[in-house]
Structure formats: C-alpha cells, structure tokens
Design an enzyme around this catalytic site. Structure first.
Site, PDB file in Angstrom:
ATOM      1  N   CYS A  70      -1.671  -8.436   5.283  1.00  0.00           N
ATOM      2  CA  CYS A  70      -1.287  -7.105   5.751  1.00  0.00           C
ATOM      3  C   CYS A  70      -1.268  -7.076   7.272  1.00  0.00           C
ATOM      4  O   CYS A  70      -2.260  -7.407   7.918  1.00  0.00           O
ATOM      5  CB  CYS A  70      -2.255  -6.053   5.220  1.00  0.00           C
ATOM      6  SG  CYS A  70      -1.811  -4.386   5.744  1.00  0.00           S
ATOM      7  N   ALA A  87       0.838  -1.194   0.000  1.00  0.00           N
ATOM      8  CA  ALA A  87       0.000   0.000   0.000  1.00  0.00           C
ATOM      9  C   ALA A  87       0.873   1.244   0.000  1.00  0.00           C
ATOM     10  O   ALA A  87       1.824   1.360   0.768  1.00  0.00           O
ATOM     11  CB  ALA A  87      -0.918   0.003   1.216  1.00  0.00           C
TER      12      ALA A  87
END
Length: 356
Positions: free
Chosen positions: A100, A18
């Site tokens: 994540c 990200a």
C-alpha cells in the site's frame, strides 16, 4: 494453481483495495470469473478490531472460499495476533500488506514503507507464518518493487519471505515513490519469478486481455492481479478468461445485464453497510460503471445528490433503461478505457491513496 491446500479456479485475481474490495465486490468479481479475491486490508491494532469499519472488512458471510484476508501493521507480534484473530473468524489465507502506497499508511511505517526496513519486514513475515502454522493457514505477501527507484529490493525480500514460509508473492510493478503514476515495469517481477519456487503474481497496469497475456509471457508469472481496471468493470475477469482460452474477444456485456449486475451489487452493498452509509459509499461504484457511458457524467452528478437507497436504485435503473433504448451492449472498449485511464485515477486522489 494452488495456494497451500487450496486449488484456485483460475489465475485471474482481484487485488485488495481499501474501500473497494469489500465482500459484495469480491463476490461479484468471483461470480464474473475471478479465481481469487483478497479482502481490503484489516488493521493489526487490537483497539480497532471492534470498530464498525473493521467488522465490515472482516465480514465474509456467504462468501465462497478460499477466504483471504490482508493484514497491515508495523509490529511483528501485533501482526501475528491479527493473523490469529482473523483465522479464528474464518480466514483461510492471510496476506501481508507491504504494497500500500497511501501516505496515511506509510507515514506509520506500514504498507510499502516496510520495504525500507528489511529486518523488520522479515520479522513480521516470520511472526505471521508462525502464528498461522498451527492452523495450517497459508501466508502470502503483496509488495512493490521497492521504496524508490534507487532502492528496489523486491527480490531480496521475496527470497527471504519464501525461506520463511510464505507460499505466494504478489509484486506490483511500481515503487512506493511512484504511487500509481508512470508505467508499471515487469522486469523486477520476472526476476522474482525466476528466483523463487513458490507462485508469483504480477500486478500493475493490466486492463485488457492482451495486457494480461503479454505480462504473463514477459514475467513468467503464475497469475495476474487486477485492481483499478475492475472498478466499474467487474466482468473483466470473464473477458480475460475467455481470451486466454480461445484467443478471441468476448462480446461486450448487454446493457440489460450490466443494469442487473449493478442493481444486485447495490442491494448487497446496502445489506452490508445499511441505507445511510451504503448509499454514500455506493456512489463511487456507480460512478465507475457510468463514467464513460453516454450521459454518464451528467447522471453521476445527479446521482451523487440522492440520499436514500430506493431513489438511488430507481435512478440507476432509469439510466440503464434509457441507455438500452439506444444500444444493446455496452460500447466496445468504453469500459476498459474508463477503468484504466491514468487521468481518471489521478483525479480521484482519495481512492488512489486508499488502494492497496
């Protein structure tokens, strides 16, 4: 190797991160030898799909295929709708985020937090596979070894995901509890590979040709996925490809080439984000490129005060011109040392928590 109907150029993959693996960065890595790249994660929340942030993440204009989009969320139906939404906008492969470790993601029970609830994790996998099946779009899964050292369940989830129709699994060799600290372990990845028929990808602490070779040998994995080591060193993919093919090291890139690569990257970056946002979000990329170069720290401090694209481009060009007066090539080992050093990543907390 293949993901569904898509034959990949090689087994060297760019990890979804990200704030990093936007379209300009993915295209650059593919140009420099990566066989496959996955987008930064796109939320499954419908109310955020029309935001500028999500629209940029879902931008694949001019990107060579296959187009792979990672989605994140906690609700099976919402994840299915997100998969269909992205397929309608050009996604050819959908990747489910269960890897994540960012607190802002895990606090909402998304990302690697899903590994704590195996029932929900499988419901999400089944719903996304069902949503993609009519379009013949393959579904892949990225995860960690488990939530914590005492609960490593990657093998259990991997087996269930394969049975549900997932066509490739990537395992980062750390638990969510570790974040990016400590060392990645590969025994869990090896166990997942031994148990599955679908391709398995190894991720974590791969920053050199020798590490890539050794991880592939130790795990039996079909591919390696490179994340942090590619930051500021996108040419790592051609270095790995050359080493895998010949057993020898490719010469470090010329200073003049790195200057051109970075300037082209910046122009593409500005085109996606606009001048105001582009200048500010490009700072981290420039910082990664110059971090360990002579005079890099001082230049980084100076560059971070610049407010417009022309000034940023001019400063970068001048820096590399000056460097080129002293050396022809980027010093051997410098780029890898800077890109993979754990101390550097621990200092950059925001980037550490944003990486998927």
């Amino acid at each position: 190797m293949n993901i569904g109907p898509y034959a990949l150029a090689n087994n060297l993959f760019v990890a979804p991160m990200a704030g990093v693996t936007d379209r300009p960065f993915r295209q650059l890595c593919k140009t420099l030898g990566a066989g496959y790249a996955v987008s930064e994660m796109v939320t499954s929340r419908r109310d955020l799909w029309d935001t500028l942030k999500t629209s940029r993440r879902a931008n694949h204009e001019g990107e060579p295929g296959p187009i792979a989009v990672q989605i994140a969320g906690t609700d099976a139906q919402m994840m299915a709708e997100a998969a269909a939404y992205n397929v309608d906008r050009g996604a050819q492969i959908i990747d489910i985020n269960m890897g994540c470790p960012a607190k802002k993601v895990c606090n909402k029970w998304a990302g690697s937090a899903l590994m704590q609830d195996e029932t929900l994790a499988l419901q999400i996998v089944e719903a996304v596979v069902a949503a993609c099946a009519p379009h013949r779009v393959p579904v892949t899964l990225k995860m960690r070894t488990g939530w914590c050292q005492a609960h490593k369940n990657a093998l259990t989830i991997a087996r269930a995901a394969e049975s549900a129709g997932v066509q490739m699994i990537t395992v980062h060799g750390r638990t969510r509890e570790q974040g990016y600290k400590g060392l990645a372990e590969y025994d869990t990845i090896a166990a997942v590979k031994a148990a599955l028929r679908i391709p398995v990808v190894a991720n974590g602490d791969i920053g050199s040709p020798e590490q890539a070779r050794d991880v592939l040998a130790r795990t039996g994995a079909d591919a390696v996925m490179i994340g942090r080591a590619a930051q500021g060193r996108p040419w790592i993919f051609r270095e790995l490809a050359h080493f895998m093919a010949t057993g020898t090291h490719l010469a470090p890139p010329l200073v003049a080439e790195v200057k051109r690569l970075l300037l082209d990257h910046l122009l593409d970056h500005y085109a996606l984000y606009g001048d105001f946002t582009g200048v500010r979000t490009a700072r981290k990329h420039i910082g990664w490129y110059v971090k360990t170069l002579p005079g890099g720290e001082a230049f980084r401090a100076q560059m971070n005060r610049l407010e417009d694209g022309e000034a940023q481009l001019r400063a970068v060009g001048d820096f590399f011109d000056g460097l080129g007066e002293r050396m022809d090539r980027i010093p051997a080992g410098t780029e890898g040392e800077g890109a993979s050093a754990q101390e550097r990543m621990n200092k950059d907390k925001k980037q550490e928590e944003a990486a998927a």
